[in-house]
Design a protein around this motif. Structure first.
Motif, PDB file in Angstrom:
ATOM      1  N   ALA A 406       0.861   0.714  -3.042  1.00  0.00           N
ATOM      2  CA  ALA A 406       1.800   1.419  -2.166  1.00  0.00           C
ATOM      3  C   ALA A 406       3.224   0.934  -2.395  1.00  0.00           C
ATOM      4  N   ALA A 407       3.391  -0.391  -2.596  1.00  0.00           N
ATOM      5  CA  ALA A 407       4.722  -0.923  -2.875  1.00  0.00           C
ATOM      6  C   ALA A 407       5.253  -0.371  -4.193  1.00  0.00           C
ATOM      7  N   ALA A 408       4.376  -0.233  -5.187  1.00  0.00           N
ATOM      8  CA  ALA A 408       4.798   0.328  -6.473  1.00  0.00           C
ATOM      9  C   ALA A 408       5.322   1.745  -6.295  1.00  0.00           C
ATOM     10  N   GLU A 409       4.646   2.536  -5.458  1.00  0.00           N
ATOM     11  CA  GLU A 409       5.109   3.907  -5.215  1.00  0.00           C
ATOM     12  C   GLU A 409       6.458   3.907  -4.507  1.00  0.00           C
ATOM     13  N   ARG A 410       6.650   2.983  -3.586  1.00  0.00           N
ATOM     14  CA  ARG A 410       7.938   2.920  -2.890  1.00  0.00           C
ATOM     15  C   ARG A 410       9.058   2.510  -3.842  1.00  0.00           C
ATOM     16  N   ILE A 411       8.768   1.619  -4.775  1.00  0.00           N
ATOM     17  CA  ILE A 411       9.789   1.212  -5.751  1.00  0.00           C
ATOM     18  C   ILE A 411      10.168   2.395  -6.627  1.00  0.00           C
ATOM     19  N   ARG A 412       9.183   3.162  -7.081  1.00  0.00           N
ATOM     20  CA  ARG A 412       9.492   4.333  -7.906  1.00  0.00           C
ATOM     21  C   ARG A 412      10.278   5.375  -7.110  1.00  0.00           C
ATOM     22  N   ALA A 413       9.973   5.497  -5.817  1.00  0.00           N
ATOM     23  CA  ALA A 413      10.649   6.498  -4.996  1.00  0.00           C
ATOM     24  C   ALA A 413      12.105   6.163  -4.725  1.00  0.00           C
ATOM     25  N   LEU A 414      12.529   4.923  -4.999  1.00  0.00           N
ATOM     26  CA  LEU A 414      13.935   4.563  -4.783  1.00  0.00           C
ATOM     27  C   LEU A 414      14.870   5.396  -5.647  1.00  0.00           C
ATOM     28  N   GLY A 415      14.392   5.775  -6.840  1.00  0.00           N
ATOM     29  CA  GLY A 415      15.238   6.532  -7.754  1.00  0.00           C
ATOM     30  C   GLY A 415      16.173   5.681  -8.578  1.00  0.00           C
ATOM     31  N   TYR A 416      16.015   4.352  -8.514  1.00  0.00           N
ATOM     32  CA  TYR A 416      16.889   3.461  -9.262  1.00  0.00           C
ATOM     33  C   TYR A 416      16.381   3.206 -10.678  1.00  0.00           C
ATOM     34  N   PHE A 417      15.111   3.498 -10.934  1.00  0.00           N
ATOM     35  CA  PHE A 417      14.488   3.082 -12.180  1.00  0.00           C
ATOM     36  C   PHE A 417      13.838   4.271 -12.876  1.00  0.00           C
ATOM     37  N   SER A 418      14.017   4.320 -14.193  1.00  0.00           N
ATOM     38  CA  SER A 418      13.333   5.339 -14.989  1.00  0.00           C
ATOM     39  C   SER A 418      11.869   4.983 -15.194  1.00  0.00           C
ATOM     40  N   GLN A 419      11.561   3.696 -15.058  1.00  0.00           N
ATOM     41  CA  GLN A 419      10.189   3.233 -15.205  1.00  0.00           C
ATOM     42  C   GLN A 419       9.995   2.023 -14.318  1.00  0.00           C
ATOM     43  N   ALA A 420       8.874   1.987 -13.605  1.00  0.00           N
ATOM     44  CA  ALA A 420       8.565   0.860 -12.736  1.00  0.00           C
ATOM     45  C   ALA A 420       7.060   0.619 -12.784  1.00  0.00           C
ATOM     46  N   ASP A 421       6.673  -0.480 -13.414  1.00  0.00           N
ATOM     47  CA  ASP A 421       5.256  -0.842 -13.540  1.00  0.00           C
ATOM     48  C   ASP A 421       4.984  -2.084 -12.690  1.00  0.00           C
ATOM     49  N   VAL A 422       3.970  -1.996 -11.848  1.00  0.00           N
ATOM     50  CA  VAL A 422       3.568  -3.112 -10.995  1.00  0.00           C
ATOM     51  C   VAL A 422       2.116  -3.435 -11.315  1.00  0.00           C
ATOM     52  N   THR A 423       1.872  -4.640 -11.820  1.00  0.00           N
ATOM     53  CA  THR A 423       0.527  -5.058 -12.208  1.00  0.00           C
ATOM     54  C   THR A 423       0.221  -6.420 -11.593  1.00  0.00           C
ATOM     55  N   ALA A 424      -1.069  -6.740 -11.546  1.00  0.00           N
ATOM     56  CA  ALA A 424      -1.513  -8.021 -10.992  1.00  0.00           C
ATOM     57  C   ALA A 424      -2.332  -8.745 -12.048  1.00  0.00           C
ATOM     58  N   ARG A 425      -2.180 -10.058 -12.090  1.00  0.00           N
ATOM     59  CA  ARG A 425      -2.949 -10.891 -13.019  1.00  0.00           C
ATOM     60  C   ARG A 425      -3.313 -12.203 -12.332  1.00  0.00           C
ATOM     61  N   GLU A 426      -4.286 -12.880 -12.925  1.00  0.00           N
ATOM     62  CA  GLU A 426      -4.743 -14.130 -12.332  1.00  0.00           C
ATOM     63  C   GLU A 426      -3.649 -15.181 -12.421  1.00  0.00           C
ATOM     64  N   GLY A 427      -3.506 -15.966 -11.348  1.00  0.00           N
ATOM     65  CA  GLY A 427      -2.488 -16.994 -11.301  1.00  0.00           C
ATOM     66  C   GLY A 427      -3.007 -18.342 -11.741  1.00  0.00           C
ATOM     67  N   SER A 428      -2.585 -19.371 -11.045  1.00  0.00           N
ATOM     68  CA  SER A 428      -2.967 -20.722 -11.427  1.00  0.00           C
ATOM     69  C   SER A 428      -4.427 -21.024 -11.152  1.00  0.00           C
ATOM     70  N   GLY A 429      -5.083 -20.185 -10.380  1.00  0.00           N
ATOM     71  CA  GLY A 429      -6.502 -20.359 -10.095  1.00  0.00           C
ATOM     72  C   GLY A 429      -7.149 -19.017  -9.847  1.00  0.00           C
ATOM     73  N   PRO A 430      -8.480 -18.967  -9.789  1.00  0.00           N
ATOM     74  CA  PRO A 430      -9.165 -17.682  -9.582  1.00  0.00           C
ATOM     75  C   PRO A 430      -8.873 -17.043  -8.234  1.00  0.00           C
ATOM     76  N   ASP A 431      -8.407 -17.850  -7.261  1.00  0.00           N
ATOM     77  CA  ASP A 431      -8.078 -17.289  -5.951  1.00  0.00           C
ATOM     78  C   ASP A 431      -6.587 -17.003  -5.803  1.00  0.00           C
ATOM     79  N   GLN A 432      -5.835 -17.086  -6.898  1.00  0.00           N
ATOM     80  CA  GLN A 432      -4.401 -16.834  -6.880  1.00  0.00           C
ATOM     81  C   GLN A 432      -4.080 -15.638  -7.777  1.00  0.00           C
ATOM     82  N   VAL A 433      -3.156 -14.806  -7.320  1.00  0.00           N
ATOM     83  CA  VAL A 433      -2.777 -13.599  -8.057  1.00  0.00           C
ATOM     84  C   VAL A 433      -1.263 -13.579  -8.205  1.00  0.00           C
ATOM     85  N   ILE A 434      -0.804 -13.281  -9.418  1.00  0.00           N
ATOM     86  CA  ILE A 434       0.620 -13.103  -9.691  1.00  0.00           C
ATOM     87  C   ILE A 434       0.885 -11.613  -9.847  1.00  0.00           C
TER      88      ILE A 434
END
Length: 784
Positions: A406-434
Motif C-alpha cells: 500500500a505504501a508503494a502505491e502511495r509513493i507512485r501516486a505522488l507523481g514525483y517519480f517515473s519509477q518507484a519499486d518497493v521490495t523486501a529482503r531478509e535483514g540481519s536475521g531471519p526475523d528481520q526485514v529490510i
C-alpha cells in the motif's frame, strides 16, 4: 603501410620464399577486420628469442602497456603461435586501429596506429527526435578514444530509440570525419522513416464488451484520420504487455474472475509502416459475491466484531480490489486492538451453479518479522522524509507485506517519480526485514502559457507556474495570471501536505481580480487572502477549516446611474471570515469504480472583524455511474447555497450568488436572477440559489474513441433569487422571486493535443423576458 624489412601483409608467399626471408610479419587492418598471414609452413613452426623491443606509433599508450599486452619476455623462447596470440590480444584491446609485428633477429618491432580521439559528436538527419534526447543513449564521449565497436552499439541504441517512438524503419549509420592531430568527428546519419502506426486494433473472443469499449482501456490507440493529434497510435512493443494487463484488470474489476488474455499478436504490414494488433481473450462468466464471512481459530479474536467490519454484500459484483480493501480494514482493526502479526487470508469458493463466489476472511497468526530499516535510493531532489511519510510502518514495527504494498502505491501516486519499486529482503536475521525503495525522479514543475475563449468574455491569455514537489519537500506552489478583454486575475497558492509531519494539509492563497465588463454599469475589484487546514475524516472523506479576509470595491462608471440597491454597495468593504468544508467522494475510488457519489458541505461565517456579518452555506450532492457496458456515463448533481445576513444588514453584491456555467448552462454569467430593469438591466445577484444538472456522456459511433471526441446531452434547471431590500427600486419593481429557469443542450468534448475543448449548444426552455440567454459557448484551455 610503412616500408620495413620483413614480410609484408598482402605479399605472395612465393615471393617470401624467393627472398629467403626467415622473419614473420603479422598485420591486422582493423578497418576491414581481416587478418593476413604471410609465411610458409616451415616458418610457422620457427622459435624466436628476442632481447630488445621497439614500439612505434604510440603517442597516448605507454610502451610498457603495449609490451605487457603482447606478453613477450626478453630472452625467453617463443613460438610463432604464441606471438600470434599476443598479436590478437593487442588488436582485441580496442586501442589500435592497426597493429603490425615485425621480428628483426633478436629485436622485435611493434608498429601500432592508435585510434583517434573524438573531437565532437553530432547527429544529422533527425527531425522528430531532438539531439538532446538522442545523445543521452550514446556511449561514445568527446575527448575519449574512438571505438568502432562502441559507435556501432550507439547506432543500434539510436535505432532502438526511434523504434520506441514508433519508427521501426529508421536507420542510423555512424561515420567519422578525419581531423588534424589524430582526431575525428563522429557523425550519426539518421534516416527516420515513417511512423509505424497501429492501423487496426481488434479483439477476438469478447462478448460482454464491444471492441470500442475495450479500446478505451488500452494505452495503445488505433490510428485514423486524426492521427496527427494522437501520439499513442504509434506501435511500441513494450506497451503491448501493459495493454494485456490493463485488459485483464478491466475484466477482473467487473466480476470476470476467469478472464484470460490468451495472446496479443502484432502483425507488421508488408510495407512496414503499420501494425495490426489483435488481442484474443477468453472472458468466462461474470461472478458476484455470495456469502462473505470472517472466521478465526485464534481465541483472542472476536469474529463478530470483524464480521461487522465487512463492507461487502451478497450480490455485489466480484472485484479483487474489494477483497484487498476488506483485508486492509480487518488488519487495521486487529492493529487497533493491539494484536500483532495478525494476517487476514481470503479463501474463495466457487459456486458455478449460481455464478457466485463465497469468501471467508480467515484471521490467523502470521510470521513474526520486524522491519529492520527502510533504505531509499535514487532520490536526488526529493527528501527522504517525503518518501518515508508514505509508510505507516517505521523501523522496529512488525512487518506487514500488505502495508508495504500500500505504501508503494502511495509513493507512485505522488507523481514525483517515473519509477518507484518497493521490495523486501531478509535483514540481519531471519526475523528481520529490510525494505528497499528505489525511485527514479521525473520533472514535477511546469510553466504553462494558455489561451482561452468564451463568447461572453472574448479572447484571453493565461500564464501559470506550478511545482508539485517544491524544493523536494512535497509542497505545491502555484502562481497564475489570467486576462481577457474585460477582466483579469492574479493568484498564488501554497500547500504543505504534511504539516507537523502528519496527514494535515496547510494551505495559503492570495488573489487579485478586477472586472470591467461593459454589460454592467459598474466596475469591481477584489483582493483577498485565505489559509486553512485539511485532514482526513474517513476512508473517503476530508474535513477542512479556514480563515480568510478580502477587500471588495464597487465603483459606478462616469455618466451612469447605479441601481439604488447597488448604491449601498458602492465603495470598499472588508470581509473577514472563518469556515469549514466537508468532502466525501467515492467516484472512481469506491468499491465499484463504475459508480460513486460526491458530497460537499461548507459554511462561511463573516464577522470576525471587517465590515460584513453573514453566514454563507453551500452544499453539493453528485452521483455518477456508467451503463451499457460502461459506454455511457450518467451524472446528476444537486447544488445550492444560502446567505443569511446578521443584525438586519443587507447582503453585499460581492458576496451574493450569480449564475455561471457551474450553476446552469444556457444563460450568461449573471443572466438570471434579480435584475433592476430601471437601471441598465443590472444583474444584482441573489441570497439563494439552487441548481440541478443532469448529463449523459457517450461516444460518437462514427468517430473512434482514441481521438478523444465524445458527445453529451444535458438538462440544467435552477434559480437565483432573494434580496434583503427591494423597496428602493424605481417605478418597475425588482423581481427577486423564485423562478425556475431551465435549458437543454448538447455538447461535444474533444481532448486534443493542445488541450481540452468543449462546444455547448443550448436552448432555454423556461426564461423570463429579461433573462440573458447564451445559445453557444466554446471553452478552450491550451497549454504548450
Amino acid at each position: 603501410m610503412m616500408d620495413h624489412d620483413g614480410v609484408r601483409a598482402g605479399l605472395d608467399t612465393k615471393k617470401l620464399v624467393a627472398a629467403g626471408l626467415t622473419g614473420l610479419r603479422l598485420s591486422l587492418m582493423a578497418t576491414t577486420g581481416v587478418l593476413v598471414f604471410s609465411s610458409v609452413t616451415s616458418v610457422a613452426a620457427q622459435t624466436y628469442r628476442f632481447q630488445t623491443f621497439e614500439v612505434q606509433g604510440n603517442t597516448r599508450i605507454e610502451t610498457s602497456s603495449v609490451l605487457a599486452t603482447l606478453g613477450v619476455t626478453p630472452g625467453q623462447a617463443i613460438e610463432a603461435g604464441q606471438l600470434n596470440d599476443g598479436f590478437q590480444r593487442l588488436q582485441a584491446s580496442g586501442l589500435f586501429e592497426t597493429v603490425e609485428i615485425v621480428p628483426q633477429g633478436s629485436k622485435l618491432l611493434v608498429i601500432v596506429n592508435e585510434y583517434p580521439t573524438i573531437n565532437r559528436i553530432s547527429i544529422e538527419g533527425n527531425d522528430r527526435l531532438n539531439d538532446d534526447d538522442l545523445l543521452t543513449v550514446v556511449g561514445s564521449q568527446v575527448r575519449r578514444v574512438y571505438s568502432p565497436r562502441q559507435a556501432e552499439q550507439d547506432a543500434a541504441a539510436l535505432s532502438e530509440a526511434y523504434a520506441s517512438s514508433g519508427r521501426l524503419s529508421a536507420t542510423v549509420q555512424p561515420k567519422i570525419i578525419r581531423r588534424s592531430d589524430n582526431r575525428v568527428d563522429l557523425v550519426f546519419e539518421v534516416a527516420e522513416g515513417r511512423v509505424t502506426e497501429v492501423e487496426r486494433l481488434s479483439f477476438v473472443g469478447n462478448r460482454a464488451f464491444s471492441d470500442r469499449r475495450l479500446r478505451r482501456v488500452l494505452e495503445t490507440k488505433q490510428a485514423g484520420i486524426f492521427r496527427a493529434l494522437v501520439s499513442a497510435d504509434t506501435f511500441v512493443a513494450d506497451r503491448v504487455a501493459l495493454d494485456a494487463q490493463l485488459l485483464r484488470d478491466f475484466y477482473l474489476s467487473r466480476g470476470y474472475a476467469d478472464i484470460q488474455v490468451l495472446s496479443a499478436t502484432p502483425e507488421l504490414s508488408p510495407s512496414r509502416d503499420a501494425y495490426y494488433l489483435t488481442f484474443r481473450v477468453q472472458e468466462g462468466q461474470q461472478f458476484r459475491f455470495g456469502t462473505v464471512t470472517a472466521v478465526s481459530t485464534l481465541p483472542e479474536i472476536d469474529t463478530d466484531k470483524y464480521q461487522s467490519e465487512v463492507r461487502v454484500s451478497p450480490g455485489d459484483i466480484f472485484n479483487p480490489q474489494t477483497i484487498e480493501r476488506q483485508i486492509q480494514r480487518l488488519e487495521l482493526l486487529a492493529t487497533q486492538q493491539g494484536l500483532t502479526f495478525v494476517r487476514v487470508v481470503p479463501q474463495v469458493r466457487r459456486n458455478d451453479a449460481d455464478l457466485t463466489l463465497d469468501v471467508d476472511f480467515v484471521i490467523e497468526k502470521g510470521e513474526r518479522q520486524f522491519v529492520e530499516r527502510i533504505d531509499i535510493e535514487g532520490n536526488a531532489t526529493t527528501l527522504d522524509r517525503v518518501i518515508r511519510r508514505e509508510f505507516d510502518t517505521v523501523e522496529g514495527d512488525p512487518f506487514n507485506p500488505r502495508e508495504i504494498r500500500a505504501a508503494a502505491e502511495r509513493i507512485r501516486a505522488l507523481g514525483y517519480f517515473s519509477q518507484a519499486d518497493v521490495t523486501a529482503r531478509e535483514g540481519s536475521g531471519p526475523d528481520q526485514v529490510i525494505v528497499d525503495v528505489d525511485v527514479e525522479e521525473q520533472p514535477t514543475g511546469s510553466l504553462g502559457f494558455g489561451a482561452n475563449y468564451s463568447v461572453q468574455n472574448g479572447v484571453g491569455v493565461s500564464v501559470n507556474f506550478s511545482e508539485t514537489n517544491f524544493l523536494g519537500r512535497g509542497q505545491t506552489l502555484n502562481v497564475g495570471v489570467d486576462t481577457s478583454s474585460d477582466s483579469g486575475s492574479t493568484r498564488v497558492s501554497f500547500i504543505e501536505p504534511y504539516f507537523l509531519n502528519r496527514d494535515l494539509a496547510l494551505s495559503f492563497s492570495a488573489y487579485y481580480s478586477e472586472n470591467t465588463d461593459d454589460a454592467f454599469t459598474f466596475d469591481t475589484k477584489s483582493v483577498g487572502f485565505r489559509t486553512g487546514l485539511d485532514f482526513p475524516a474517513g476512508e473517503y472523506s476530508r474535513l477542512g477549516v479556514f480563515y480568510g479576509i478580502s477587500q471588495d470595491e464597487l465603483d459606478a462608471r462616469p455618466g451612469t446611474a447605479l441601481s439604488p440597491i447597488l448604491l449601498a454597495d458602492q465603495g470598499k468593504s472588508i470581509t473577514s471570515f472563518v469556515g469549514y468544508t466537508y468532502n466525501f467522494n467515492t467516484i472512481g475510488q469506491g468499491l465499484d469504480p463504475t459508480r460513486g457519489v460526491r458530497l460537499r458541505f461548507g459554511q462561511q461565517f463573516a464577522g470576525v472583524g471587517g465590515d460584513e456579518e453573514f453566514v454563507k452555506t453551500t452544499f453539493l450532492a453528485s452521483a455518477q455511474r456508467t451503463v451499457r457496458n460502461d459506454e455511457i456515463t450518467l451524472n446528476a448533481t444537486l447544488e445550492g447555497g444560502v446567505i443569511s445576513t446578521l443584525n438586519d444588514d443587507a447582503s453585499r453584491q460581492s458576496n451574493r450568488f450569480f449564475n455561471g456555467p457551474s450553476i446552469i448552462r444556457g444563460f450568461e454569467s449573471g443572466g438570471i436572477g434579480p435584475r433592476d430593469l430601471n437601471f441598465s438591466n443590472d444583474s444584482l445577484g441573489g441570497n439563494y440559489f439552487v441548481a440541478a444538472r443532469f448529463e449523459a456522456q457517450f461516444p460518437l459511433g462514427f468517430i473512434p474513441d482514441e481521438y478523444g471526441i465524445t458527445a453529451a446531452t444535458f438538462l440544467d434547471v435552477g434559480s437565483v433569487w432573494g434580496l434583503d431590500d427591494t423597496s428602493l427600486s424605481g417605478p418597475i419593481p425588482v423581481d427577486d422571486d423564485f423562478y425556475l429557469n431551465s435549458a437543454v443542450g448538447v455538447g461535444f468534448l474533444w481532448d486534443t493535443a493542445i488541450g481540452p475543448l468543449r462546444f455547448n449548444f443550448t436552448r432555454a426552455i423556461n426564461k423570463r423576458d429579461y433573462d440573458q440567454e447564451q445559445t453557444f459557448d466554446l471553452t478552450i484551455q491550451t497549454r504548450f
